[in-house]
Design an enzyme around this catalytic site. Structure first.
Site, PDB file in Angstrom:
ATOM      1  N   GLU A   1     -32.950  20.564 -21.886  1.00 11.11           N
ATOM      2  CA  GLU A   1     -32.877  19.327 -23.479  1.00 11.11           C
ATOM      3  C   GLU A   1     -33.110  17.887 -22.955  1.00 11.11           C
ATOM      4  OE1 GLU A   1     -32.883  18.759 -25.939  1.00 11.11           O
ATOM      5  OE2 GLU A   1     -30.381  19.335 -26.599  1.00 11.11           O
TER       6      GLU A   1
ATOM      7  N   HIS B   1     -30.103  28.003 -27.458  1.00 10.77           N
ATOM      8  CA  HIS B   1     -28.970  28.535 -26.312  1.00 10.77           C
ATOM      9  C   HIS B   1     -27.750  28.395 -27.818  1.00 10.77           C
ATOM     10  CE1 HIS B   1     -26.587  24.474 -26.740  1.00 10.77           C
ATOM     11  NE2 HIS B   1     -28.177  24.442 -26.708  1.00 10.77           N
TER      12      HIS B   1
END
Length: 212
Positions: free
Chosen positions: A88, A10
């Site tokens: 994550e 990202h």
């Protein structure tokens, strides 16, 4: 048959900017992060890349990056599959803490071990090994079969979930993975052989200005 797999971390998030441990917390992208995602999409489009399916995590920073990349490529609305397996790593008790404050509290060496070792988790959180234990089965069972069928696949995810994938794709060891940094908004373009190993890898030069 083309077996294309593109990995993209990202773009910069608000917590990246503030140097906070993020993990499963869900901040938005910064303006720079939005620009990074759009730039990645422009670069992929300039290479003639098109996707058949995209995968992303359950967190907004990855989802928005995925959407921005596809929008720049003229592929808004492409089938996009979200799954927490690509989230994550969970930083546990470190989540929301400033990294410098964490070093002051626990010491440089301990924080470095939590961040970079393969199998030492922070308190209440996941190690990279723990993260890989959910990322890799999802990759093998869900993502890889689509790549091997000839579909062109985008995976927009996070630094550590992608480190787990790169470790396998690049044949890295639990020691060499410790030094690997995956930059925000920089696509890693893999083409795979029929035996699922890597035929080629291309990385966007982060110094390239796609507007010039």
């Amino acid at each position: 048959m083309e077996r294309l797999l593109v990995l993209a971390r990202h773009g910069q998030s608000e917590w990246n900017l503030k140097k906070l441990f993020t993990g499963w917390r869900d901040p938005e992208l910064t303006e720079l992060g939005i620009d990074e995602a759009r730039r990645a999409g422009r670069w992929l489009k300039s290479q003639g890349t098109q996707f058949d399916v995209a995968f992303t995590s359950n967190l907004r920073r990855a989802q928005n990056t995925c959407a921005l990349i596809l929008e720049e490529m003229g592929q808004a609305g492409l089938e996009t599959i979200r799954n927490e397996a690509l989230n994550e790593r969970d930083y546990g008790d470190l989540s929301g803490l400033n990294k410098d404050d964490a070093r002051e509290r626990w010491g440089d060496a301990q924080v470095h071990e939590w961040r970079r070792s393969y199998d030492v988790p922070p308190p209440g959180g996941e190690s990279l090994k723990d993260t890989a234990a959910r990322v890799l089965p999802y990759y093998i069972q869900t993502i890889l079969p689509r790549v091997m069928s000839g579909e062109r696949v985008l995976v927009a995810a996070h630094g550590n979930s992608l480190r787990a994938l790169v470790m396998v794709l690049d044949g890295m060891t639990t020691k060499t993975i410790a030094s690997l940094e995956i930059a925000t908004g920089i696509p890693l373009v893999y083409r795979l052989k029929a035996d699922t190993t890597v035929e080629s890898k291309t990385v966007l030069d982060k110094d390239i200005d796609q507007d010039n």
